[in-house]
Design an enzyme around this catalytic site. Structure first.
Site, PDB file in Angstrom:
ATOM      1  N   HIS A  33       0.835  -1.201   0.000  1.00 24.16           N
ATOM      2  CA  HIS A  33       0.000   0.000   0.000  1.00 24.16           C
ATOM      3  C   HIS A  33       0.868   1.249   0.000  1.00 24.16           C
ATOM      4  O   HIS A  33       0.584   2.228  -0.700  1.00 24.16           O
ATOM      5  CB  HIS A  33      -0.921   0.015   1.223  1.00 24.16           C
ATOM      6  CG  HIS A  33      -1.888  -1.123   1.270  1.00 24.16           C
ATOM      7  ND1 HIS A  33      -1.907  -2.048   2.300  1.00 24.16           N
ATOM      8  CD2 HIS A  33      -2.864  -1.507   0.426  1.00 24.16           C
ATOM      9  CE1 HIS A  33      -2.861  -2.928   2.080  1.00 24.16           C
ATOM     10  NE2 HIS A  33      -3.454  -2.627   0.937  1.00 24.16           N
TER      11      HIS A  33
ATOM     12  N   CYS B  54      -9.903 -12.031  -3.028  1.00 26.03           N
ATOM     13  CA  CYS B  54      -9.958 -11.172  -4.223  1.00 26.03           C
ATOM     14  C   CYS B  54     -11.322 -10.517  -4.401  1.00 26.03           C
ATOM     15  O   CYS B  54     -11.446  -9.574  -5.171  1.00 26.03           O
ATOM     16  CB  CYS B  54      -9.661 -11.995  -5.477  1.00 26.03           C
ATOM     17  SG  CYS B  54      -7.989 -12.635  -5.597  1.00 26.03           S
TER      18      CYS B  54
ATOM     19  N   CYS C  72      -6.550 -20.007  -5.790  1.00 24.67           N
ATOM     20  CA  CYS C  72      -6.503 -18.633  -6.272  1.00 24.67           C
ATOM     21  C   CYS C  72      -5.051 -18.249  -6.562  1.00 24.67           C
ATOM     22  O   CYS C  72      -4.177 -18.441  -5.712  1.00 24.67           O
ATOM     23  CB  CYS C  72      -7.102 -17.687  -5.230  1.00 24.67           C
ATOM     24  SG  CYS C  72      -6.720 -15.942  -5.526  1.00 24.67           S
TER      25      CYS C  72
ATOM     26  N   LYS D   1       4.430 -12.321  -3.517  1.00 23.58           N
ATOM     27  CA  LYS D   1       3.732 -11.067  -3.262  1.00 23.58           C
ATOM     28  C   LYS D   1       3.486 -10.883  -1.770  1.00 23.58           C
ATOM     29  O   LYS D   1       3.156 -11.833  -1.059  1.00 23.58           O
ATOM     30  CB  LYS D   1       2.393 -11.081  -4.005  1.00 23.58           C
ATOM     31  CG  LYS D   1       1.472  -9.920  -3.673  1.00 23.58           C
ATOM     32  CD  LYS D   1       0.063 -10.168  -4.187  1.00 23.58           C
ATOM     33  CE  LYS D   1      -0.900  -9.082  -3.702  1.00 23.58           C
ATOM     34  NZ  LYS D   1      -2.302  -9.373  -4.056  1.00 23.58           N
TER      35      LYS D   1
ATOM     36  N   LYS E  56      -1.644  -9.493   3.408  1.00 22.59           N
ATOM     37  CA  LYS E  56      -2.114  -9.796   4.758  1.00 22.59           C
ATOM     38  C   LYS E  56      -2.550 -11.255   4.858  1.00 22.59           C
ATOM     39  O   LYS E  56      -2.226 -11.951   5.814  1.00 22.59           O
ATOM     40  CB  LYS E  56      -3.274  -8.848   5.106  1.00 22.59           C
ATOM     41  CG  LYS E  56      -2.862  -7.393   5.248  1.00 22.59           C
ATOM     42  CD  LYS E  56      -4.056  -6.454   5.305  1.00 22.59           C
ATOM     43  CE  LYS E  56      -4.685  -6.250   3.957  1.00 22.59           C
ATOM     44  NZ  LYS E  56      -5.682  -5.167   3.923  1.00 22.59           N
TER      45      LYS E  56
END
Length: 512
Positions: A22, A131, A145, A302, A305
């Site tokens: 972020h 997602c 996923c 990646k 959280k």
């Protein structure tokens, strides 16, 4: 018409505190916004929080509090991170409470329905809560996923659908013509391939029961709420008050020269296909530029959280300072690819480029002007020493930032730092000051280096705005000083200079 622009980040889920990914998107977009303001008369920078998701509901239930309380608590952490990183948006939209957003999402739905683009049908599919997206079986990786590495749940329900298929040709025309430009080219090709393969209609609502009563109700049907992505994608125009005929909408969207959106590669389909199609259906202008960045990774994976490897940017700021973290994100991370941003890289980039590089140069130049010319920049001859390097840096930084390449832009800035230090070493002002016959040459050297450092301060503004202000203040220059290659020496002679306290004090490497 005013020469204006708009730029936005994606709005993150606030089911937990922010991670370093972020922070990356925040500082990238803030840097682009600050650069755009040097090219345009005015720019509107928007960010916010995506609050109407099932992820937020489940996180609140796990914490034993209401969803409203959870998002209100967590959104503060995102706002605090923006402030600590020196990011200054013009508006922060909260999708669960912002009245402009609630009105705008409802009105866009009504317009899509009036265009005949909304209908109902039963649907069954594989749904990833992380997602907030349905996946086709061939999109999964070993049944999981690709983003969150979890097994999607099978969901069956009757929802409202959007006729995305109706807009395939219009989207292709916009993408192929450049009306809607996706950066970089590899991502543009990815979007084109997806659209050319044929678009299927998409589900745009969820049952209020499955959403646990959280979300924006579908107009005329309280048994359904808008799918979180659909309501979220409308925020970029909603925040400008288009439903209330707000002048900001006309100035920064309908009449803007650039309408830019920055996103991670994992949400490209939503922003480069679904959102433009919705805007076309509602009769609203498309964005002009979609900028797709990669992921910050840890060991090639990646950060996330849900993946349990999130890096707390606040802890990094507490440890190394906001300047070091912001600089490392912009100077070491490739704007369109994936890469690790480690503590070692943060410290190395800061100490090498800033403490030993730019900071040392500022200290050298201001010290010499104080020692040899009483703190006043002298007049001097216009030699060819630094004029060409300064002009080259101005041009190259602008070219890189126009292409949304912050890392290359900073490399050009650091090249100029190196040229300036070499110029000082070659001219050796400490020797010139001992020989009266070299007084004019000393004056020229001090004028040139002062003006070059001023240029560096101006060029640094998009990347480290507070440090740039300190550099310019040390040279007696206003924080909003403009810069042209041809006028790089203008107004420098006669300026009083003060040696600043260390702008970039060295920081310690992490303990091994």
């Amino acid at each position: 018409m005013a020469n204006t622009g708009f730029i936005s980040t994606t709005i993150p889920y606030v089911n937990a505190r922010p991670h370093l990914g972020h922070a990356l998107e925040f500082v990238e977009t803030d840097a682009y916004a600050r650069f755009m303001r040097t090219q345009l008369d005015d720019v509107f920078f928007l960010t916010g929080s995506d609050e109407n998701s099932l992820k937020n509901v489940l996180a609140a239930e796990s914490a034993g509090i209401s969803t409203a309380d959870l998002v209100a608590r967590n959104v503060v952490a995102f706002q605090d991170l923006l402030a600590r990183l020196g990011c200054v948006p013009d508006h922060f939209v909260r999708t669960s409470v912002d009245p402009l957003h609630l009105e705008g999402a409802t009105e866009i739905w009504r317009r899509m329905a009036a265009a005949g683009d909304i209908y109902t049908r039963a649907y069954e599919g594989l749904y990833c809560v992380g997602c907030e997206q349905f996946y086709e079986p061939d999109e999964l990786v070993d049944g999981h996923c690709p983003e969150h590495l979890t097994e999607p749940e099978r969901v069956r329900e009757e929802n409202y659908f959007f006729r995305l298929s109706r807009y395939q040709e219009d989207l292709l025309k916009s993408l192929e013509s450049g009306e809607l430009t996706v950066h970089p080219e590899t991502r543009r090709n990815e979007v084109l391939a997806f659209v050319r393969a044929g678009l299927q209609d998409i589900s745009v609502s969820r049952s209020a029961q499955r959403a646990h009563g959280w979300g924006i109700p579908v107009p005329g049907d309280d048994s359904q709420v808008m799918y979180v992505w659909i309501d979220a994608l409308t925020n970029y125009t909603n925040a400008l008050g288009w439903t209330r005929d707000d002048p900001r909408y006309q100035r920064f969207w309908a009449g803007a020269d650039r309408r830019t959106h920055v996103m991670g590669k994992g949400v490209i389909r939503f922003h480069a296909v679904y959102w433009p199609a919705m805007l076309l259906s509602a009769g609203l202008p498309l964005p002009t530029d979609l900028v797709v960045h990669g992921y910050i990774t840890a060991g090639g994976r990646k950060l996330g959280k849900s993946l349990g490897n999130a890096v707390d940017p606040v802890a990094l700021i507490d440890r190394y300072g906001a300047r070091a973290v912001r600089y490392a994100l912009l100077a070491t991370f490739a704007p369109f690819g994936d890469g690790d941003v480690t503590e070692e890289r943060i410290v190395a980039a800061y100490n090498t480029d800033l403490a030993n590089g730019l900071g040392n140069l500022v200290s050298r130049v201001t010290s010499m002007i104080g020692r040899y010319r009483g703190g006043v920049v002298p007049s001097g001859a216009t030699d060819s020493g630094l004029g060409e390097p300064v002009a080259t840096a101005i041009r190259d930084v602008e070219t890189a930032m126009t292409a949304f390449d912050h890392r290359t832009a900073i490399q050009h800035l650091n090249t100029l730092v190196g040229r300036c230090n070499a110029y000082v070493d070659d001219n050796a002002p400490w020797h010139l000051a001992k020989r009266p016959e070299d007084a004019e040459r000393l004056d020229t050297c001090l004028l040139q280096t002062a003006a070059a450092v001023r240029a560096l301060g101006v060029l640094l503004r998009p990347f480290l705005p507070d440090a740039a202000t300190e550099i310019l203040a040390a040279l007696g220059q206003p924080a909003d000083r403009r810069l042209t290659a041809g006028g790089w020496l203008d107004g420098m002679a006669g300026t009083r200079v003060d040696k600043p306290a260390a702008i970039f004090p060295r920081i310690d490497a992490p303990a091994t």
